[in-house]
Write a protein that holds these residues in place. Structure first.
Motif, mmCIF file in Angstrom:
data_model
loop_
_atom_site.group_PDB
_atom_site.id
_atom_site.type_symbol
_atom_site.label_atom_id
_atom_site.label_comp_id
_atom_site.label_asym_id
_atom_site.label_seq_id
_atom_site.Cartn_x
_atom_site.Cartn_y
_atom_site.Cartn_z
ATOM 1 N N SER C 133 6.588 3.419 -1.868
ATOM 2 C CA SER C 133 6.928 3.218 -0.463
ATOM 3 C C SER C 133 6.152 2.018 0.105
ATOM 4 O O SER C 133 5.134 1.611 -0.447
ATOM 5 C CB SER C 133 6.571 4.465 0.335
ATOM 6 N N HIS C 134 6.661 1.497 1.215
ATOM 7 C CA HIS C 134 5.920 0.414 1.863
ATOM 8 C C HIS C 134 4.585 0.906 2.361
ATOM 9 O O HIS C 134 3.614 0.155 2.438
ATOM 10 C CB HIS C 134 6.761 -0.182 3.006
ATOM 11 N N GLU C 135 4.521 2.186 2.682
ATOM 12 C CA GLU C 135 3.243 2.752 3.115
ATOM 13 C C GLU C 135 2.216 2.669 1.981
ATOM 14 O O GLU C 135 1.074 2.260 2.181
ATOM 15 C CB GLU C 135 3.456 4.205 3.543
ATOM 16 N N GLU C 136 2.656 3.056 0.777
ATOM 17 C CA GLU C 136 1.739 3.009 -0.371
ATOM 18 C C GLU C 136 1.350 1.566 -0.676
ATOM 19 O O GLU C 136 0.184 1.251 -0.898
ATOM 20 C CB GLU C 136 2.401 3.662 -1.597
ATOM 21 N N GLY C 138 1.264 -0.802 1.362
ATOM 22 C CA GLY C 138 0.446 -1.285 2.476
ATOM 23 C C GLY C 138 -0.994 -0.812 2.436
ATOM 24 O O GLY C 138 -1.824 -1.293 3.202
ATOM 25 N N ARG C 139 -1.286 0.119 1.544
ATOM 26 C CA ARG C 139 -2.682 0.552 1.418
ATOM 27 C C ARG C 139 -3.482 -0.366 0.508
ATOM 28 O O ARG C 139 -4.700 -0.259 0.414
ATOM 29 C CB ARG C 139 -2.736 1.996 0.898
ATOM 30 N N THR C 182 5.341 -6.002 4.564
ATOM 31 C CA THR C 182 4.170 -5.221 4.156
ATOM 32 C C THR C 182 3.109 -6.130 3.546
ATOM 33 O O THR C 182 1.918 -6.034 3.855
ATOM 34 C CB THR C 182 4.583 -4.134 3.138
ATOM 35 N N LYS C 185 1.519 -8.077 6.275
ATOM 36 C CA LYS C 185 0.656 -7.243 7.115
ATOM 37 C C LYS C 185 -0.725 -7.056 6.486
ATOM 38 O O LYS C 185 -1.744 -7.058 7.176
ATOM 39 C CB LYS C 185 1.306 -5.874 7.343
#
Lengths: 227, 227, 227, 227
Positions: C133-136, C138-139, C182, C185
């Motif tokens: 995911s983009h969340e992953e 993005g970490r 991402t 960011k």
């Protein structure tokens, strides 16, 4: 709950003296790392004195080995180790032999340690006393910086600035706006802690000092265009 | 006082499961290392199971990183870390995925860890079940060996030997004289510990077992020409 | 002169087979590193196949040691090494034993290698086939990423996507806008190279392909709000 | 064919000056290592000058990083790297800043480098000028020693001995019998090379020097009880 975050812990291990003192500190380091990690703190920092009474080359070898072990332990807890170079000129001759005090030397020290979680603690006062330009600072990448200290310097010749005679943000001559903008430009997103050392204990009460600090921070970050 | 020496301690850290369990063991590792070092013990050992329910490659990566940290901590106390490869064939399929079990693989694991104080725990039973010749064993240098286990094997096919069904020295078929002579030839001067695992608890009392062990040791070392 | 920059070189050393082949590649690695460094190229990349005919755990140990040596050599020239995880499912069983193929495993491999200049090559196709995911994504921090590949995927089930059947940017179903946003960011400022592998050689001529690629890039970066 | 064995090669890389000179030497290092390995030579050595015109601490950091890279490359070829400490007192002040010159400091340097294939080159002249007792030498383990130099010293005060004014074996005052017996006792089985530096080129012809050396070796080893 109160919007407070623990930005960093100091490295409690004594890595500058004997092997015995060093190993005696490892138990506490493990406990510190565990506590910090539990509290969400992900950086640990230590400073490097610019001179030493020990022979400089063997001390560098020892320091390399010892800080590597500290870094490995910290890495197990997801914590990075930041090394702070210390700029004031008088400290370069306070002890018998020169050690290291500038940015380049500290990066080379970090290379010698050779652990992935070791980086810099960048302190505005030490940048100023080393006459590091914003251009030079701006060549760092964000990941090389583990933590940042901010503070201000008196309007006297750089070579006469004392390590323990610093000013609050905005009360001195350091271009802190440029300093912060440079850090932002390279993408640093970590904490910027105030570190003001003074010869005499401050006369104002804690409440006032906190208020003053908060106002200075707000003013400075606003001026730098950082929200 | 009684001519007793602590040859080695076991690595108490759980390096085979989760990150959390691993870091939870670091405090005890520091305490163990300190105690061992105070008592004059300079080696710590751990065994490597030949198979694992984890995915083998990622587990190898994790194990490499974790044992490196353990080795660094132990090195601060002047302690070496010995890795024991485990030979019995049945353990290669006890868990889902094969891991490592022989001498060459363990040396490559040690290379991956890349710390100066990591070496082998050489166990006679595991050499026998890996069919390691004395010639192959003799190509090691003494410094590659951190600790030695000795024990004996039943006279059944090598592939059927169970890890927990070992014999006392001289009661089985392993050429322990050749084993010891090889270790002596390459200059190994460390401890040789008896490790006999049995399916049932031994029927003889402790006193008798100690007496038997002492006699077996004496006979074997005499036969090997080692005083 | 033409606004062209060499973003990365491929790691020419054969780190996946025998010790002999590995060492035979070191001379060329030094020459490659020197040439790249002279031309201002500061990254070198290699890919990790998701499965292997070798035993997985020993291969991981070997790979760790060999890539560490490559990283050290590259570091002397100021070059970083990026490891590319490879997502397509069919490659996980192409060879006998599973190796590693996802983000987390690759970060753990990088930890095992333990050199400061090793990071990730992040490829949009491999992120998509790993369902990252983009969340992953993005970490990650920017410094963990050495290089980026971009490309697109057919509108078929993820598990059926072939490694060598990719599409040009914007012709498929990957959310490349989110992917790029991402990366921006988290502060990634390095190169984003197109890597499109196809089963048949492309029918269009090179000129057209370059033009199409340039247009796709422009459209995509514009849509992502990246100038 | 002639019973000749190449005991060691010198490290050709310039690790003492600039980054540029260092990296320029890596290609030759790879070629040297390959050639040495082909010829069955498994050690490479370099010496450490006791003082330096560079700042001592930063130079130690640089030297640590550079020799680590050399060690890694050599390790790929199965070659160990031996570091020679250099004892003569006059060299401790020949250059501006003291560096390192004794056994303990060199072991700490090796710890800082932290590669498994790095050890000592032990030279009888440098042990003598450091006044290292056989007891201290005997506390080393064989594996810490990569190579040995042997030579003799004039009968003048230790502090006046010049580095380039050495004698042939048996012509001076060093207790070479004790030196060799100590090395044998700890299990050193590597080569012992003669290294005699003289102010003037020797007056005897090569043939005579070889003959004298051979006789001295034979006499000394016989006296030491080493066959």
């Amino acid at each position: 709950m109160h919007g407070i975050e623990i930005a960093t812990i100091g490295l409690s291990v004594e890595w500058r003296t004997t092997d015995e003192e060093f190993v005696n500190g490892l138990e506490r380091l493990v406990l510190d790392a565990k506590a910090a990690s539990t509290l969400g703190c992900r950086t640990c920092t230590t400073y490097i004195l610019p001179s030493t009474d020990q022979d400089a080359a063997p001390f560098m070898a020892k320091a390399t080995t010892r800080l590597r072990t500290c870094a490995q332990i910290l890495a197990s807890y997801g914590i990075r180790l930041g090394l702070e170079f210390v700029g004031p000129h008088h400290l370069r001759t306070t002890w018998k032999n020169p050690f290291i005090w500038n940015l380049q030397q500290t990066l080379e020290f970090i290379d010698a340690i050779n652990e992935r979680n070791v980086g810099l603690l960048v302190d505005a006062y030490h940048c100023y006393t080393n006459e590091i330009s914003h251009e030079e600072l701006g060549r760092l990448t964000a990941d090389q910086i583990v933590h940042v200290h901010i503070n201000d310097a008196k309007n006297i010749p750089v070579k006469d600035l004392l390590d323990n005679d610093r000013l609050y943000l905005g009360e001195g001559v350091i271009d802190l706006i440029g300093f912060l903008q440079t850090l932002q430009k390279i993408g640093y997103t970590g904490a910027v802690s105030q570190e003001v050392l003074t010869i005499e204990p401050p006369k104002e009460d804690t409440e006032s000092l906190i208020k003053k600090s908060a106002e200075n921070y707000a003013k400075l970050f606003h001026a730098a265009g950082i929200n």
